[in-house]
Design a protein around this motif. Structure first.
Motif, PDB file in Angstrom:
ATOM      1  N   VAL A 146     -11.451 -93.494 -72.090  1.00 47.47           N
ATOM      2  CA  VAL A 146     -11.243 -92.219 -71.003  1.00 47.47           C
ATOM      3  C   VAL A 146     -11.395 -93.122 -69.787  1.00 47.47           C
ATOM      4  CG1 VAL A 146     -11.470 -90.461 -72.600  1.00 47.47           C
ATOM      5  CG2 VAL A 146     -13.592 -91.567 -71.368  1.00 47.47           C
ATOM      6  N   LEU A 147     -10.652 -92.415 -68.676  1.00 49.83           N
ATOM      7  CA  LEU A 147     -11.252 -92.773 -67.209  1.00 49.83           C
ATOM      8  C   LEU A 147     -10.897 -91.712 -66.418  1.00 49.83           C
ATOM      9  CD1 LEU A 147      -9.492 -95.902 -65.481  1.00 49.83           C
ATOM     10  CD2 LEU A 147      -9.159 -93.308 -64.488  1.00 49.83           C
ATOM     11  N   LYS A 148     -11.788 -91.590 -65.448  1.00 49.21           N
ATOM     12  CA  LYS A 148     -11.390 -90.437 -64.150  1.00 49.21           C
ATOM     13  C   LYS A 148     -11.461 -91.318 -62.884  1.00 49.21           C
ATOM     14  CE  LYS A 148     -14.958 -87.437 -63.597  1.00 49.21           C
ATOM     15  NZ  LYS A 148     -15.778 -86.459 -64.113  1.00 49.21           N
ATOM     16  N   SER A 149     -10.555 -90.846 -62.099  1.00 52.27           N
ATOM     17  CA  SER A 149     -10.379 -91.641 -60.901  1.00 52.27           C
ATOM     18  C   SER A 149     -11.232 -91.119 -59.645  1.00 52.27           C
ATOM     19  CB  SER A 149      -8.610 -91.562 -60.370  1.00 52.27           C
ATOM     20  OG  SER A 149      -8.376 -90.171 -60.721  1.00 52.27           O
ATOM     21  N   THR A 150     -11.850 -90.012 -59.893  1.00 54.48           N
ATOM     22  CA  THR A 150     -12.597 -89.592 -58.844  1.00 54.48           C
ATOM     23  C   THR A 150     -13.801 -88.627 -59.673  1.00 54.48           C
ATOM     24  OG1 THR A 150     -13.185 -88.588 -56.653  1.00 54.48           O
ATOM     25  CG2 THR A 150     -11.578 -87.578 -58.220  1.00 54.48           C
ATOM     26  N   GLY A 151     -14.824 -88.125 -58.968  1.00 56.37           N
ATOM     27  CA  GLY A 151     -15.632 -87.102 -59.554  1.00 56.37           C
ATOM     28  C   GLY A 151     -16.800 -88.124 -60.115  1.00 56.37           C
ATOM     29  N   SER A 152     -17.296 -89.102 -59.490  1.00 59.06           N
ATOM     30  CA  SER A 152     -18.296 -90.195 -59.984  1.00 59.06           C
ATOM     31  C   SER A 152     -18.816 -90.920 -58.971  1.00 59.06           C
ATOM     32  CB  SER A 152     -17.439 -91.249 -61.126  1.00 59.06           C
ATOM     33  OG  SER A 152     -18.663 -92.330 -61.348  1.00 59.06           O
ATOM     34  N   GLU A 153     -20.066 -90.732 -58.920  1.00 60.51           N
ATOM     35  CA  GLU A 153     -20.735 -91.438 -57.870  1.00 60.51           C
ATOM     36  C   GLU A 153     -21.983 -92.354 -58.424  1.00 60.51           C
ATOM     37  OE1 GLU A 153     -22.409 -88.744 -54.973  1.00 60.51           O
ATOM     38  OE2 GLU A 153     -20.928 -87.070 -55.541  1.00 60.51           O
ATOM     39  N   PHE A 154     -22.425 -93.249 -57.779  1.00 64.38           N
ATOM     40  CA  PHE A 154     -23.548 -94.016 -58.422  1.00 64.38           C
ATOM     41  C   PHE A 154     -24.516 -94.509 -57.081  1.00 64.38           C
ATOM     42  CE2 PHE A 154     -25.977 -97.651 -60.383  1.00 64.38           C
ATOM     43  CZ  PHE A 154     -26.448 -96.906 -61.201  1.00 64.38           C
ATOM     44  N   HIS A 155     -25.747 -93.947 -56.969  1.00 63.75           N
ATOM     45  CA  HIS A 155     -26.430 -94.295 -55.822  1.00 63.75           C
ATOM     46  C   HIS A 155     -28.019 -93.969 -56.002  1.00 63.75           C
ATOM     47  CE1 HIS A 155     -26.110 -90.050 -55.018  1.00 63.75           C
ATOM     48  NE2 HIS A 155     -24.690 -90.256 -54.752  1.00 63.75           N
ATOM     49  N   THR A 175     -14.661 -95.431 -69.618  1.00 58.17           N
ATOM     50  CA  THR A 175     -15.400 -95.864 -70.830  1.00 58.17           C
ATOM     51  C   THR A 175     -14.713 -95.790 -72.195  1.00 58.17           C
ATOM     52  OG1 THR A 175     -17.427 -95.607 -71.978  1.00 58.17           O
ATOM     53  CG2 THR A 175     -16.557 -93.755 -71.140  1.00 58.17           C
ATOM     54  N   SER A 176     -15.202 -96.568 -73.210  1.00 57.90           N
ATOM     55  CA  SER A 176     -14.587 -96.484 -74.408  1.00 57.90           C
ATOM     56  C   SER A 176     -15.593 -95.848 -75.219  1.00 57.90           C
ATOM     57  CB  SER A 176     -14.174 -97.975 -74.798  1.00 57.90           C
ATOM     58  OG  SER A 176     -13.875 -97.796 -76.095  1.00 57.90           O
ATOM     59  N   VAL A 177     -15.456 -94.685 -75.528  1.00 52.28           N
ATOM     60  CA  VAL A 177     -16.473 -93.910 -76.007  1.00 52.28           C
ATOM     61  C   VAL A 177     -16.565 -94.271 -77.746  1.00 52.28           C
ATOM     62  CG1 VAL A 177     -17.523 -91.509 -76.874  1.00 52.28           C
ATOM     63  CG2 VAL A 177     -16.174 -92.014 -74.602  1.00 52.28           C
ATOM     64  N   THR A 178     -17.807 -94.498 -78.277  1.00 52.11           N
ATOM     65  CA  THR A 178     -18.209 -94.565 -79.539  1.00 52.11           C
ATOM     66  C   THR A 178     -18.996 -93.718 -79.886  1.00 52.11           C
ATOM     67  OG1 THR A 178     -17.778 -97.126 -80.000  1.00 52.11           O
ATOM     68  CG2 THR A 178     -19.202 -95.972 -81.394  1.00 52.11           C
ATOM     69  N   ALA A 179     -18.648 -92.461 -80.689  1.00 52.16           N
ATOM     70  CA  ALA A 179     -19.660 -91.422 -80.921  1.00 52.16           C
ATOM     71  C   ALA A 179     -19.770 -91.154 -82.441  1.00 52.16           C
ATOM     72  CB  ALA A 179     -19.012 -90.189 -80.273  1.00 52.16           C
ATOM     73  N   ARG A 180     -21.072 -91.122 -82.696  1.00 56.49           N
ATOM     74  CA  ARG A 180     -21.547 -90.689 -83.953  1.00 56.49           C
ATOM     75  C   ARG A 180     -22.231 -89.250 -84.065  1.00 56.49           C
ATOM     76  NH1 ARG A 180     -22.477 -96.138 -84.747  1.00 56.49           N
ATOM     77  NH2 ARG A 180     -21.059 -97.264 -85.815  1.00 56.49           N
ATOM     78  N   TRP A 181     -21.748 -88.347 -84.881  1.00 61.60           N
ATOM     79  CA  TRP A 181     -22.584 -87.113 -84.998  1.00 61.60           C
ATOM     80  C   TRP A 181     -23.278 -86.817 -86.387  1.00 61.60           C
ATOM     81  CZ3 TRP A 181     -17.832 -87.543 -82.723  1.00 61.60           C
ATOM     82  CH2 TRP A 181     -16.661 -87.068 -83.732  1.00 61.60           C
ATOM     83  N   ARG A 182     -24.509 -86.412 -86.473  1.00 60.77           N
ATOM     84  CA  ARG A 182     -25.003 -86.414 -87.868  1.00 60.77           C
ATOM     85  C   ARG A 182     -24.953 -84.682 -88.081  1.00 60.77           C
ATOM     86  NH1 ARG A 182     -30.573 -85.182 -89.186  1.00 60.77           N
ATOM     87  NH2 ARG A 182     -31.380 -85.821 -86.954  1.00 60.77           N
ATOM     88  N   TYR A 183     -24.456 -84.567 -89.375  1.00 59.13           N
ATOM     89  CA  TYR A 183     -24.102 -83.354 -89.642  1.00 59.13           C
ATOM     90  C   TYR A 183     -25.569 -82.816 -90.238  1.00 59.13           C
ATOM     91  CZ  TYR A 183     -19.171 -83.059 -88.545  1.00 59.13           C
ATOM     92  OH  TYR A 183     -17.864 -83.187 -88.033  1.00 59.13           O
ATOM     93  N   LYS A 241     -16.693 -99.558 -68.106  1.00 63.64           N
ATOM     94  CA  LYS A 241     -15.494-100.209 -67.896  1.00 63.64           C
ATOM     95  C   LYS A 241     -15.318-100.400 -66.238  1.00 63.64           C
ATOM     96  CE  LYS A 241     -12.070-100.030 -71.001  1.00 63.64           C
ATOM     97  NZ  LYS A 241     -12.192-101.170 -72.060  1.00 63.64           N
ATOM     98  N   HIS A 242     -16.073-101.264 -65.799  1.00 64.97           N
ATOM     99  CA  HIS A 242     -16.094-101.423 -64.252  1.00 64.97           C
ATOM    100  C   HIS A 242     -14.770-101.463 -63.575  1.00 64.97           C
ATOM    101  CE1 HIS A 242     -20.297-101.615 -64.671  1.00 64.97           C
ATOM    102  NE2 HIS A 242     -20.414-102.679 -65.448  1.00 64.97           N
ATOM    103  N   HIS A 243     -14.535-100.882 -62.532  1.00 64.58           N
ATOM    104  CA  HIS A 243     -13.429-101.005 -61.900  1.00 64.58           C
ATOM    105  C   HIS A 243     -13.924-101.352 -60.358  1.00 64.58           C
ATOM    106  CE1 HIS A 243     -11.473 -99.195 -65.224  1.00 64.58           C
ATOM    107  NE2 HIS A 243     -10.466 -99.514 -64.656  1.00 64.58           N
TER     108      HIS A 243
END
Ligand SMILES: O=c1[nH]c(=O)c2[nH]c(=O)[nH]c2[nH]1
Length: 292
Positions: A146-155, A175-183, A241-243
């Motif tokens: 997934v990628l978003k081209s705005t709506g992200s800050e880091f400071h 980012t490339s999400v790896t998600a695991r959820w426990r039921y 996934k740095h740009h």
């Protein structure tokens, strides 16, 4: 001093299984990678080579294919539960099983009856653990990019003598999400649960104004737990996934957040678990799985 055998398991890893179901001329395919692992009273084979209690990994492989024929594979969680319970229920020496399944996504080509394309590398996953009569299910998704081209800050991070990173109020977040959820249990509509969890995670990634990937990670896990009562815990692993903004000043050009270099490595790796404080005990759910 004595040398003893520690924890061990064995099985057939990465059985590639593809099924075709036919409804008249309309075909549906399922493309799975199935790994089986058995645990139990297995010291003889390790200590003396006596294989009396060893259900051959070749037999485990054959069971995967035979089960796919004997009844519809269905949802990966159900197929994994069926296989795991079979091994534990039919082999006296085997007390536990771990079945891992990845489901590879195929999309129908333009409504075509029997032609498909693989649009992305994304996988739906499950890890089912059987111990005696108990069962734990951890499902997930891998390689969800997934990628978003705005709506992200880091400071606001510490500046020490080695810090060169520039603060930003507007960056690409990918980012490339790896998600695991426990039921919490096994009485679950697996397909519906998967679809809705994936959708909640994507919506949260998109909507949440991000001050760090860590904040986004937490928000995604929290949203899943708020939306899905059947889930007790979510573990996420998200590479940043740095740009990087390309410096075009040598060419007399300004770069107004338009031209980026998509770096491959190294990458930040942000990982964490989000869980209910009254979640049922995880039991064997995570045993021998990666921490995240
Ligand atoms: O969202 C981020 N979290 C970090 O911890 C970090 N570190 C870094 O260099 N960039 C980022 N971005």
């Amino acid at each position: 001093m004595a040398i003893v055998l520690g924890p061990n398991q064995y099985g057939k890893a990465e059985n590639r299984l593809v099924t075709v179901s036919r409804n008249g001329s309309v075909h549906t395919i399922k493309d799975l990678t199935v790994s089986t692992s058995l645990r139990g009273d297995l010291s003889d084979t390790h200590l003396t080579g006596d294989n009396t209690k060893v259900l051959a990994t070749d037999t485990q492989k054959n069971t995967v294919y035979a089960f796919a024929k004997e009844a519809p594979v269905g949802e990966i969680e159900d197929f994994a539960l069926r296989l795991g319970r079979h091994f534990v229920g039919t082999q006296e020496a085997i007390s536990g099983a771990r079945i891992l399944i990845d489901e590879h996504a195929w999309e129908r080509i333009d409504g075509h009856d029997h032609a498909f394309s693989q649009g992305s590398n994304e996988k739906r996953t499950t890890a089912v653990t059987i111990e005696g009569s108990q069962a734990w299910v951890v499902s997930g998704v891998r390689d969800l990019v997934v990628l978003k081209s705005t709506g992200s800050e880091f400071h606001g991070y510490p500046k020490d003598p080695y810090t060169t990173l520039k603060e930003t109020n507007d960056r690409i977040l990918a980012t490339s999400v790896t998600a695991r959820w426990r039921y919490a249990g096994t009485d679950v509509d697996w397909a519906k649960s998967f679809t809705e969890i994936r959708s909640v995670m994507l919506k949260t990634f998109a909507d949440k104004h991000s001050l760090s990937l860590q904040q986004t990670l937490y928000a995604m896990g929290e949203a899943v737990l708020n939306a899905r009562p059947e889930v007790a815990e979510v573990r996420l692993s998200m590479p940043n996934k740095h740009h990087f903004l390309v410096d075009l000043s040598a060419f007399g050009l300004e770069n107004d957040n338009e031209v980026f270099y998509a770096a491959d490595r190294p990458y930040g790796l942000i990982e964490g678990s989000i869980l209910r404080d009254d979640a049922p005990d995880a039991g064997q759910a995570w045993s021998t799985l990666p921490a995240f």
